[in-house]
Design an enzyme around this catalytic site. Structure first.
Site, PDB file in Angstrom:
ATOM      1  N   ARG A  41       0.778  -1.211   0.236  1.00 20.69           N
ATOM      2  CA  ARG A  41       0.089  -0.055   0.135  1.00 20.69           C
ATOM      3  C   ARG A  41       1.047   1.189  -0.002  1.00 20.69           C
ATOM      4  NH1 ARG A  41      -4.859  -1.822   4.045  1.00 20.69           N
ATOM      5  NH2 ARG A  41      -6.064  -2.902   2.314  1.00 20.69           N
ATOM      6  N   LYS A 205     -20.956 -16.264   0.657  1.00 21.83           N
ATOM      7  CA  LYS A 205     -22.296 -16.036   0.910  1.00 21.83           C
ATOM      8  C   LYS A 205     -23.227 -15.085   0.038  1.00 21.83           C
ATOM      9  CE  LYS A 205     -21.773 -16.626   5.843  1.00 21.83           C
ATOM     10  NZ  LYS A 205     -21.792 -15.868   7.215  1.00 21.83           N
ATOM     11  N   GLY A 358     -11.656  -8.073  -1.735  1.00 20.75           N
ATOM     12  CA  GLY A 358     -10.470  -8.635  -0.769  1.00 20.75           C
ATOM     13  C   GLY A 358      -9.827  -9.871  -1.132  1.00 20.75           C
ATOM     14  N   GLY A 381     -13.780  -3.585   0.742  1.00 17.45           N
ATOM     15  CA  GLY A 381     -15.286  -3.298   0.866  1.00 17.45           C
ATOM     16  C   GLY A 381     -15.569  -2.044   0.201  1.00 17.45           C
TER      17      GLY A 381
HETATM   18  P1  ADP Z   1     -14.503 -11.447  -1.774  1.00 17.92           P
HETATM   19  O1  ADP Z   1     -13.536 -10.925  -0.440  1.00 17.92           O
HETATM   20  O2  ADP Z   1     -13.576 -11.242  -2.847  1.00 17.92           O
HETATM   21  O3  ADP Z   1     -15.417 -10.320  -1.760  1.00 17.92           O
HETATM   22  P2  ADP Z   1     -15.785 -13.442  -0.337  1.00 17.92           P
HETATM   23  O4  ADP Z   1     -15.339 -12.519   1.078  1.00 17.92           O
HETATM   24  O5  ADP Z   1     -17.353 -13.171  -0.589  1.00 17.92           O
HETATM   25  O6  ADP Z   1     -15.010 -12.660  -1.356  1.00 17.92           O
HETATM   26  O7  ADP Z   1     -15.395 -14.969  -0.337  1.00 17.92           O
HETATM   27  C1  ADP Z   1     -14.335 -15.262  -0.246  1.00 17.92           C
HETATM   28  C2  ADP Z   1     -14.250 -16.615   0.496  1.00 17.92           C
HETATM   29  O8  ADP Z   1     -15.250 -17.651   0.060  1.00 17.92           O
HETATM   30  C3  ADP Z   1     -13.039 -17.326   0.311  1.00 17.92           C
HETATM   31  O9  ADP Z   1     -12.414 -17.525   1.749  1.00 17.92           O
HETATM   32  C4  ADP Z   1     -13.245 -18.834   0.178  1.00 17.92           C
HETATM   33  O10 ADP Z   1     -12.751 -19.961   0.865  1.00 17.92           O
HETATM   34  C5  ADP Z   1     -14.755 -18.907   0.256  1.00 17.92           C
HETATM   35  N1  ADP Z   1     -15.491 -19.850  -0.654  1.00 17.92           N
HETATM   36  C6  ADP Z   1     -15.466 -19.981  -1.852  1.00 17.92           C
HETATM   37  N2  ADP Z   1     -16.273 -21.000  -2.383  1.00 17.92           N
HETATM   38  C7  ADP Z   1     -16.687 -21.697  -1.123  1.00 17.92           C
HETATM   39  C8  ADP Z   1     -17.551 -22.741  -0.936  1.00 17.92           C
HETATM   40  N3  ADP Z   1     -17.887 -23.752  -1.899  1.00 17.92           N
HETATM   41  N4  ADP Z   1     -17.642 -23.412   0.412  1.00 17.92           N
HETATM   42  C9  ADP Z   1     -17.116 -22.436   1.346  1.00 17.92           C
HETATM   43  N5  ADP Z   1     -16.464 -21.262   1.353  1.00 17.92           N
HETATM   44  C10 ADP Z   1     -16.127 -20.818  -0.080  1.00 17.92           C
HETATM   45 MG    MG Z   2     -13.997 -11.189   1.679  1.00 13.88          MG
END
Ligand code: ADP
Ligand code: MG
Length: 401
Positions: A41, A205, A358, A381
């Site tokens: 950063r 989720k 992230g 975020g």
């Molecule tokens: P971002 O930070 O890019 O917005 P998220 O926080 O929504 O992404 O999701 C990232 C997480 O989702 C990762 O830690 C990954 O392990 C988890 N993940 C992806 N697929 C699955 C799955 N099938 N079951 C459980 N966790 C999952």
């Molecule tokens: Mg995330």
């Protein structure tokens, strides 16, 4: 939201005092030794700082670090940042002992063109996160009557804090190069995408991605769903998902989104097969099964090979791809295959490729595709709220072009 904002090159900064909001919220060694474990950063902030110094501006840089919540926690001091920044710039970085107190005021007043001053951790003052107008005014006053405010901390633009939004009431406000790129690339893709626009949505989720799904359904031509959230969609359609991540309360919403896609003529792709594991662990036993046919006791941790092929074909001739959310539990090598294949497919397209979120940024970096993407957003975020189409206070407060 209007993304057409003035940047540091659209305003005269020569010889002026510039209050520069950076994101120096770097990870520090947990032992309290003051060692910065990743200076990405700080390095990312260099182009804007160097430009300002070349323009003979006097730069008053500021940032928050961690969450001291108004307490003067010594382990969250900007001292290590000043040292690292000084090394990277190859010049002295003057560190103020406070934020808007006597020391900062005296050092800001004495600051000469081409010099840089760093204020102490903004969140040592409660006024920062409360967007207290007196605190914002005191920050602005450091730059003086002729001062300029340059915002370059994209990671905090979704928050209306004193240094990210409040201060713009008192100084002409423009973006630095980091925010400018986020606006150009993500803003451009949202406002006038090169089509077809394919959105890849995954992650854990549905509930944390409601806004993103909903907004991208308004603008994308194709939406691809993967990751943990796919199992809620599957279950909502009557599929068997075993022990997979499932949000019962969001099944109804998933069906609404499927209907909305139909109504809007958006192609929405769901996994056709999935890699299931007998436990949530890197060394779990695994097998491939059809979507919606997950045996009891097993859970889906990645998209399957047929889905990989389907998704890679769907991005092959995209004009723009926006990707948020890994396709599987990429932290376990065995279940990173789907995420890696999609990253590989993006690296081969001529499309504008944008990574937001992230964990998604971390995944692309970890898998070695970072330099093959058009843009990896620097805000977790903030990039999510950006993709949700929300008004970002730290962007809205900047001068329109
Ligand atoms: P971002 O930070 O890019 O917005 P998220 O926080 O929504 O992404 O999701 C990232 C997480 O989702 C990762 O830690 C990954 O392990 C988890 N993940 C992806 N697929 C699955 C799955 N099938 N079951 C459980 N966790 C999952
Ligand atoms: Mg995330």
């Amino acid at each position: 939201m209007d993304y057409n904002k003035k940047s540091v090159t659209d305003i005269e900064v020569r010889g002026k005092k510039v209050l520069l909001r950076c994101d120096f919220n770097v990870p520090m060694a947990k032992d309290g030794s003051g060692v910065i474990t990743d200076d990405k950063r700080i390095r990312a902030a260099l182009p804007t700082i160097q430009y300002l110094l070349e323009q003979n501006a006097a730069v008053i840089a500021c940032s928050h670090m961690g969450k001291p919540k108004g307490e003067w926690k010594p382990e969250l001091s900007m001292t290590p940042v000043a040292a690292r920044l000084s090394e990277l710039l190859g010049k002295e970085v003057i560190l103020a002992k406070d934020i808007v107190g006597e020391d900062a005021q005296a050092k800001a007043a004495a600051l000469q063109p081409g010099q840089i001053l760093l204020l102490e951790n903004l969140r040592y003052d409660k006024g920062e996160t409360k967007n207290n107008p007196d605190f914002a005014k005191a920050l602005a006053d450091l730059a003086g009557a002729d001062g300029v405010y340059v915002s370059d901390a994209f990671g905090t633009v979704h928050r209306a804090h004193a240094s990210t939004a409040g201060v713009a009431a008192y100084l002409p406000a423009v973006s630095g190069f980091l925010i400018q790129k986020e606006l150009d690339v993500i803003g451009g893709a949202l406002a006038a995408p090169k089509r077809p626009l394919v959105a890849i949505l995954g992650g854990s989720k549905v509930s944390s991605k409601i806004g993103v799904i909903n907004n991208l359904l308004e603008i994308a031509d194709t939406i691809i769903i993967g990751g943990g959230m796919a199992y809620t969609f599957s279950a909502a359609q009557g599929g068997k998902v075993g022990n997979s991540l499932l949000e019962e309360d969001w099944k109804e919403y998933s069906l609404e989104m499927l209907q909305k896609a139909k109504d809007k003529g958006v192609k929405l792709l769901l996994p056709v097969d999935t890699v299931v594991a007998d436990k949530f662990a890197p060394d779990a036993n695994s097998q491939v099964v059809d979507a919606g046919q997950i045996p009891d006791g097993w859970e889906g941790l990645d998209i399957g090979p047929k889905t990989v092929e389907l998704y890679c074909n769907a991005v092959a001739d995209a004009g723009t791809v926006i990707w948020n959310g890994p396709m599987g539990v990429f932290e376990f090598e065995k279940f990173a295959v789907g995420t890696k294949a999609v990253a590989e497919a993006l690296s081969k397209t001529d499309a504008i490729t944008i990574i937001g979120g992230g964990d998604s940024a971390a995944a692309v970096q970890q898998l070695g595709y970072a330099d093959k993407m058009t843009h990896i957003s620097t805000g977790g975020g903030a990039s999510l709220e950006f993709m949700e189409g929300k008004v970002l206070p730290g962007i809205a407060c900047l001068q329109d072009k």
